[in-house]
Design a protein around this motif. Structure first.
Motif, PDB file in Angstrom:
ATOM      1  N   THR A  12       0.729  -1.218   0.027  1.00 38.12           N
ATOM      2  CA  THR A  12       0.125   0.115  -0.045  1.00 38.12           C
ATOM      3  C   THR A  12       1.134   1.288  -0.046  1.00 38.12           C
ATOM      4  O   THR A  12       0.552   2.227  -0.819  1.00 38.12           O
ATOM      5  CB  THR A  12      -0.784  -0.137   1.213  1.00 38.12           C
ATOM      6  OG1 THR A  12      -1.765  -1.155   1.255  1.00 38.12           O
ATOM      7  CG2 THR A  12      -1.726   1.424   1.345  1.00 38.12           C
ATOM      8  N   ILE A  13       1.900   1.273   0.800  1.00 39.09           N
ATOM      9  CA  ILE A  13       2.733   2.416   0.815  1.00 39.09           C
ATOM     10  C   ILE A  13       3.567   2.532  -0.476  1.00 39.09           C
ATOM     11  O   ILE A  13       3.555   3.729  -1.108  1.00 39.09           O
ATOM     12  CB  ILE A  13       3.908   2.273   1.917  1.00 39.09           C
ATOM     13  CG1 ILE A  13       2.959   2.318   3.454  1.00 39.09           C
ATOM     14  CG2 ILE A  13       4.970   3.320   1.869  1.00 39.09           C
ATOM     15  CD1 ILE A  13       3.995   2.038   4.476  1.00 39.09           C
ATOM     16  N   VAL A  14       3.960   1.634  -1.068  1.00 36.20           N
ATOM     17  CA  VAL A  14       4.658   1.591  -2.576  1.00 36.20           C
ATOM     18  C   VAL A  14       3.776   2.179  -3.372  1.00 36.20           C
ATOM     19  O   VAL A  14       4.001   2.985  -3.985  1.00 36.20           O
ATOM     20  CB  VAL A  14       5.253   0.150  -2.908  1.00 36.20           C
ATOM     21  CG1 VAL A  14       5.408   0.164  -4.284  1.00 36.20           C
ATOM     22  CG2 VAL A  14       6.215  -0.099  -1.955  1.00 36.20           C
ATOM     23  N   PHE A  15       2.261   1.701  -3.446  1.00 34.85           N
ATOM     24  CA  PHE A  15       1.499   2.230  -4.340  1.00 34.85           C
ATOM     25  C   PHE A  15       1.003   3.600  -4.129  1.00 34.85           C
ATOM     26  O   PHE A  15       0.885   4.381  -5.198  1.00 34.85           O
ATOM     27  CB  PHE A  15       0.109   1.402  -4.624  1.00 34.85           C
ATOM     28  CG  PHE A  15       0.479   0.008  -5.303  1.00 34.85           C
ATOM     29  CD1 PHE A  15       0.929  -0.288  -6.530  1.00 34.85           C
ATOM     30  CD2 PHE A  15       0.216  -1.256  -4.460  1.00 34.85           C
ATOM     31  CE1 PHE A  15       1.175  -1.198  -7.065  1.00 34.85           C
ATOM     32  CE2 PHE A  15       0.281  -2.475  -5.262  1.00 34.85           C
ATOM     33  CZ  PHE A  15       0.908  -2.639  -6.549  1.00 34.85           C
ATOM     34  N   LEU A  16       0.963   3.950  -3.066  1.00 29.24           N
ATOM     35  CA  LEU A  16       0.596   5.478  -2.790  1.00 29.24           C
ATOM     36  C   LEU A  16       1.835   6.341  -3.054  1.00 29.24           C
ATOM     37  O   LEU A  16       1.400   7.598  -3.607  1.00 29.24           O
ATOM     38  CB  LEU A  16       0.265   5.659  -1.257  1.00 29.24           C
ATOM     39  CG  LEU A  16      -0.806   5.031  -0.677  1.00 29.24           C
ATOM     40  CD1 LEU A  16      -1.164   5.224   0.817  1.00 29.24           C
ATOM     41  CD2 LEU A  16      -2.028   5.548  -1.519  1.00 29.24           C
ATOM     42  N   THR A  17       3.137   5.855  -2.850  1.00 28.46           N
ATOM     43  CA  THR A  17       4.021   6.756  -3.173  1.00 28.46           C
ATOM     44  C   THR A  17       4.236   6.810  -4.747  1.00 28.46           C
ATOM     45  O   THR A  17       4.399   8.026  -5.208  1.00 28.46           O
ATOM     46  CB  THR A  17       5.590   6.023  -2.743  1.00 28.46           C
ATOM     47  OG1 THR A  17       5.112   5.959  -1.137  1.00 28.46           O
ATOM     48  CG2 THR A  17       6.633   7.039  -3.015  1.00 28.46           C
ATOM     49  N   LEU A  18       3.991   5.716  -5.443  1.00 28.02           N
ATOM     50  CA  LEU A  18       4.156   5.916  -6.996  1.00 28.02           C
ATOM     51  C   LEU A  18       2.957   6.606  -7.509  1.00 28.02           C
ATOM     52  O   LEU A  18       3.197   7.547  -8.479  1.00 28.02           O
ATOM     53  CB  LEU A  18       3.835   4.440  -7.604  1.00 28.02           C
ATOM     54  CG  LEU A  18       3.851   4.381  -8.899  1.00 28.02           C
ATOM     55  CD1 LEU A  18       5.227   4.696  -9.605  1.00 28.02           C
ATOM     56  CD2 LEU A  18       3.614   2.519  -9.415  1.00 28.02           C
ATOM     57  N   ALA A  19       1.933   6.574  -6.878  1.00 29.93           N
ATOM     58  CA  ALA A  19       0.506   7.502  -7.324  1.00 29.93           C
ATOM     59  C   ALA A  19       1.290   9.075  -7.191  1.00 29.93           C
ATOM     60  O   ALA A  19       0.509   9.815  -7.742  1.00 29.93           O
ATOM     61  CB  ALA A  19      -0.615   7.333  -6.638  1.00 29.93           C
ATOM     62  N   ALA A  20       1.727   9.225  -5.994  1.00 33.49           N
ATOM     63  CA  ALA A  20       2.076  10.724  -5.681  1.00 33.49           C
ATOM     64  C   ALA A  20       3.238  11.372  -6.609  1.00 33.49           C
ATOM     65  O   ALA A  20       3.090  12.368  -6.863  1.00 33.49           O
ATOM     66  CB  ALA A  20       2.578  10.837  -4.233  1.00 33.49           C
TER      67      ALA A  20
END
Length: 42
Positions: A12-20
């Motif tokens: 989840t953290i990886v996907f949120l960072t990628l989206a940002a």
């Protein structure tokens, strides 16, 4: 393959960072010039 809660949180953290990063990259390209009311001539 079973995912424990730590793997889910990490993904989840990886996907949120990628989206940002994607959102920031797309929003930078919109207005390359000066903003509004800067006082410079056209």
């Amino acid at each position: 393959m079973t995912l424990d809660w730590q793997s889910i949180v990490a993904l989840t953290i990886v996907f949120l960072t990628l989206a940002a990063f994607i959102i920031r990259a797309l929003s930078r390209k919109k207005k390359p010039g000066c903003g509004k009311n800067c006082g410079c001539g056209k």
